[in-house]
Design an enzyme around this catalytic site. Structure first.
Site, PDB file in Angstrom:
ATOM      1  N   HIS A 266       0.874  -1.192   0.000  1.00 52.23           N
ATOM      2  CA  HIS A 266       0.000   0.000   0.000  1.00 52.23           C
ATOM      3  C   HIS A 266       0.903   1.231   0.000  1.00 52.23           C
ATOM      4  CE1 HIS A 266      -3.528   2.325   0.532  1.00 52.23           C
ATOM      5  NE2 HIS A 266      -3.758   2.161   1.818  1.00 52.23           N
ATOM      6  N   HIS A 308      -2.169  -2.132  -9.781  1.00 52.56           N
ATOM      7  CA  HIS A 308      -3.166  -1.535  -8.892  1.00 52.56           C
ATOM      8  C   HIS A 308      -4.411  -2.387  -8.914  1.00 52.56           C
ATOM      9  CE1 HIS A 308      -5.727   1.397  -6.958  1.00 52.56           C
ATOM     10  NE2 HIS A 308      -4.614   1.959  -6.546  1.00 52.56           N
ATOM     11  N   ASP A 365       2.776   5.627  -6.573  1.00 56.89           N
ATOM     12  CA  ASP A 365       4.023   5.591  -5.809  1.00 56.89           C
ATOM     13  C   ASP A 365       5.276   5.549  -6.676  1.00 56.89           C
ATOM     14  OD1 ASP A 365       2.895   5.551  -3.210  1.00 56.89           O
ATOM     15  OD2 ASP A 365       2.231   3.499  -3.577  1.00 56.89           O
TER      16      ASP A 365
HETATM   17  N1  ACO Z   1       5.151  -6.909 -10.255  1.00 53.42           N
HETATM   18  C1  ACO Z   1       5.004  -8.116 -10.857  1.00 53.42           C
HETATM   19  N2  ACO Z   1       3.845  -8.772 -10.991  1.00 53.42           N
HETATM   20  C2  ACO Z   1       2.749  -8.177 -10.479  1.00 53.42           C
HETATM   21  C3  ACO Z   1       2.798  -6.928  -9.845  1.00 53.42           C
HETATM   22  C4  ACO Z   1       4.058  -6.284  -9.749  1.00 53.42           C
HETATM   23  N3  ACO Z   1       4.163  -5.090  -9.158  1.00 53.42           N
HETATM   24  N4  ACO Z   1       1.555  -6.589  -9.435  1.00 53.42           N
HETATM   25  C5  ACO Z   1       0.741  -7.584  -9.796  1.00 53.42           C
HETATM   26  N5  ACO Z   1       1.461  -8.560 -10.437  1.00 53.42           N
HETATM   27  C6  ACO Z   1       0.934  -9.783 -11.056  1.00 53.42           C
HETATM   28  C7  ACO Z   1       0.606 -10.825 -10.003  1.00 53.42           C
HETATM   29  O1  ACO Z   1       1.706 -11.679  -9.761  1.00 53.42           O
HETATM   30  C8  ACO Z   1      -0.555 -11.541 -10.649  1.00 53.42           C
HETATM   31  O2  ACO Z   1      -0.019 -12.400 -11.651  1.00 53.42           O
HETATM   32  P1  ACO Z   1      -0.743 -13.836 -11.946  1.00 53.42           P
HETATM   33  O3  ACO Z   1      -2.088 -13.475 -12.502  1.00 53.42           O
HETATM   34  O4  ACO Z   1       0.150 -14.511 -12.917  1.00 53.42           O
HETATM   35  O5  ACO Z   1      -0.832 -14.524 -10.610  1.00 53.42           O
HETATM   36  C9  ACO Z   1      -1.307 -10.431 -11.401  1.00 53.42           C
HETATM   37  O6  ACO Z   1      -0.297  -9.432 -11.671  1.00 53.42           O
HETATM   38  C10 ACO Z   1      -2.436  -9.790 -10.589  1.00 53.42           C
HETATM   39  O7  ACO Z   1      -1.904  -9.387  -9.341  1.00 53.42           O
HETATM   40  P2  ACO Z   1      -2.720  -9.415  -7.967  1.00 53.42           P
HETATM   41  O8  ACO Z   1      -1.780  -9.573  -6.841  1.00 53.42           O
HETATM   42  O9  ACO Z   1      -3.851 -10.366  -8.085  1.00 53.42           O
HETATM   43  O10 ACO Z   1      -3.333  -7.952  -7.960  1.00 53.42           O
HETATM   44  P3  ACO Z   1      -3.920  -7.223  -6.698  1.00 53.42           P
HETATM   45  O11 ACO Z   1      -4.988  -6.335  -7.195  1.00 53.42           O
HETATM   46  O12 ACO Z   1      -4.286  -8.181  -5.614  1.00 53.42           O
HETATM   47  O13 ACO Z   1      -2.683  -6.359  -6.144  1.00 53.42           O
HETATM   48  C11 ACO Z   1      -1.151  -4.610  -5.837  1.00 53.42           C
HETATM   49  C12 ACO Z   1      -2.502  -5.002  -6.401  1.00 53.42           C
HETATM   50  C13 ACO Z   1      -1.049  -5.006  -4.355  1.00 53.42           C
HETATM   51  C14 ACO Z   1      -1.013  -3.101  -5.901  1.00 53.42           C
HETATM   52  C15 ACO Z   1      -0.038  -5.302  -6.659  1.00 53.42           C
HETATM   53  O14 ACO Z   1      -0.099  -4.876  -8.016  1.00 53.42           O
HETATM   54  C16 ACO Z   1       1.363  -5.049  -6.094  1.00 53.42           C
HETATM   55  O15 ACO Z   1       1.799  -5.769  -5.206  1.00 53.42           O
HETATM   56  N6  ACO Z   1       2.088  -4.009  -6.605  1.00 53.42           N
HETATM   57  C17 ACO Z   1       3.366  -3.658  -6.068  1.00 53.42           C
HETATM   58  C18 ACO Z   1       3.221  -2.876  -4.769  1.00 53.42           C
HETATM   59  C19 ACO Z   1       2.692  -1.478  -5.011  1.00 53.42           C
HETATM   60  O16 ACO Z   1       3.159  -0.745  -5.872  1.00 53.42           O
HETATM   61  N7  ACO Z   1       1.709  -1.089  -4.184  1.00 53.42           N
HETATM   62  C20 ACO Z   1       1.139   0.262  -4.233  1.00 53.42           C
HETATM   63  C21 ACO Z   1      -0.231   0.228  -4.806  1.00 53.42           C
HETATM   64  S1  ACO Z   1      -0.895   1.860  -4.914  1.00 53.42           S
HETATM   65  C22 ACO Z   1      -1.347   2.215  -3.312  1.00 53.42           C
HETATM   66  O17 ACO Z   1      -1.749   1.400  -2.551  1.00 53.42           O
HETATM   67  C23 ACO Z   1      -1.169   3.533  -2.874  1.00 53.42           C
END
Ligand code: ACO
Length: 432
Positions: A266, A308, A365
């Protein structure tokens, strides 16, 4: 409530589910009576598809990349407003008149000091304490120093003395937590400075080296805080609402929200992005290695600042922050090699099928940390900056929850139990 109904068939029996329609045409199935009528609950871990409230604060369309506060596009607000003007909008529902804004600015000055007894607390945190833990502790402590006043005691509009105090004092607390962290004497708020200029001055002024507030830094900070000010029912905001739904006051609810924001999935992602970019840079800009790690299904590593839950296109905040980033670095004549690393990483990711097929774009971010760095704000303060920006949104959502007809209902999800159903108890002496 729309006149339309959805039909759900369970074990041959048909149930009508009311449909709720939002002002922008969003549709939701109202399942509040599902358990009572059918004996079934819905299952939705991570609340991927669960509407927890009806809200009039922020509108977000993740497919189209639209974000609006109280109906105003965030690009217009970021371009034309100062942060506290947007805070006023979120809290009251309307942009302030000149007189209202002047009053609000005056209140930000009036409430900027924190009780001297609270300052002793800073002395007892161990050296190098996280400014996030200090911030959340201090906000919870305000409950005892500044007893909460309820909405009936409103001095004006949807604002309360408690709200104005919290907005102003959190800024002083954030700057003090930094000064304590680096062991420097505290710099008190100045009545002649604006909200953002005051914050920068409290952060960077020092007895032997007076600080001059750069106008470009004030403009950038205003924009950053505005772009973080609310984002509907995200993890920290939902935390604020959930904790608040138990009937606790504003300060403990906000303190809980600060804790939720801390996580790297987050608000903690802005600090994680910086560490990632530094790592890539020090590793000879070996982009392929980090991209491969992020794509490896057996490796939990993720590229921070990408992806996201709701945006399936470019995060509109990231687009604006990227523009601010290049402008700030140019004006301040800062040459940060991490900007080039960020731009190259984004370019590679945007041409990689793994990320494209999963709609993984830079989020809010990704570029914000490079701006903070150019302003002299250290990485361990990045998430504190996010909290300062998000505060008006948290307060507005908390107030909305408390004034809604569902306010008496405590937040309480259900579960599907998958453990041992029942077994005979044996006394300790019989367990071997
Ligand atoms: N790098 C690589 N792969 C990713 C990333 C990433 N940053 N984000 C998502 N994926 C992939 C997952 O592995 C998943 O792949 P799969 O379908 O093969 O299993 C797919 O994309 C979907 O990801 P989920 O985890 O299901 O997406 P979710 O909506 O639950 O998570 C989140 C969203 C937490 C923001 C995620 O994209 C992440 O961890 N990003 C990195 C951390 C980040 O930047 N957080 C800030 C978000 S903005 C905020 O809160 C202010």
């Amino acid at each position: 409530m729309s006149q339309q109904k959805a039909q759900l068939t369970i074990e041959g029996k048909v149930y009508d589910l009311p449909i709720i329609e939002g002002t922008a045409g969003e549709k939701a199935l109202d399942i509040r009576s599902l358990m009572r009528d059918t004996g079934y609950i819905t299952f939705d871990s991570g609340y991927m598809n669960t509407g927890s409230c009806e809200s009039c604060i922020t509108y977000l369309d993740g497919d189209k990349g639209i974000l609006r506060y109280r109906g105003y596009d965030i690009a217009d607000l970021a371009e034309n407003c100062v942060f506290i003007e947007v805070a006023y909008l979120l809290l009251t529902g309307e942009l302030p008149t000149k007189a209202e804004l002047d009053q609000f600015k005056y209140d930000m000055t009036r409430y900027a000091l924190i009780h001297e007894d609270m300052i002793h607390f800073f002395d007892h945190f161990p050296p190098n304490s996280s400014p996030m833990s200090i911030l959340s502790t201090m906000v919870a402590t305000m409950h005892d120093f500044y007893p909460e006043m309820d909405l009936e005691e409103d001095p004006y509009g949807g604002l309360t003395t408690t709200t104005a105090r919290l907005l102003s004092k959190i800024r002083t607390t954030a700057a003090f937590s930094y000064k304590k962290n680096i062991g420097h004497p505290l710099v008190y708020p100045r009545p002649d400075l604006s909200y953002c200029a005051n914050f920068l001055n409290m952060m960077f002024d020092r007895p032997n080296m007076p600080y001059t507030v750069e106008p470009v830094a004030v403009i950038a900070l205003n924009k950053l805080l505005i772009l973080h000010a609310d984002h509907e029912q995200n993890c920290s905001t939902s935390t604020v609402r959930l904790v608040g739904s138990a009937g606790v006051g504003l300060y403990p609810s906000i303190s809980a929200g600060i804790h939720a924001l801390w996580g790297p999935a987050h608000g903690g992602a802005n600090a994680a992005v910086m560490l990632m970019l530094e790592r890539i840079y020090r590793d000879g800009k070996n982009y392929d290695k980090y991209i491969a790690m992020a794509k490896d299904p057996n490796n939990p590593y993720r590229l921070s600042g990408f992806g996201h839950r709701v945006y399936k296109t470019y995060d509109p905040r990231a687009k604006l922050i990227k523009e601010v980033c290049t402008a700030v670095l140019e004006t301040l004549n800062v040459k940060d090699p991490l900007l080039e690393v960020a731009q190259e990483l984004e370019y590679r990711v945007s041409n990689d099928d793994y990320f494209v097929s999963r709609n993984l774009y830079p989020n809010v971010d990704f570029y914000s940390g490079i701006i903070y760095r150019a302003l002299g704000i250290p990485t361990n303060m990045f998430t504190v900056m996010f909290a300062l920006g998000r505060l008006p949104g948290w307060i507005a959502q908390w107030q909305e929850m408390n004034s809604s007809k569902d306010s008496s209902r405590i937040g309480r999800p259900r579960q599907v139990y998958q453990g041992v159903v029942s077994r005979p108890f044996s006394k300790i002496e019989d367990r071997g």
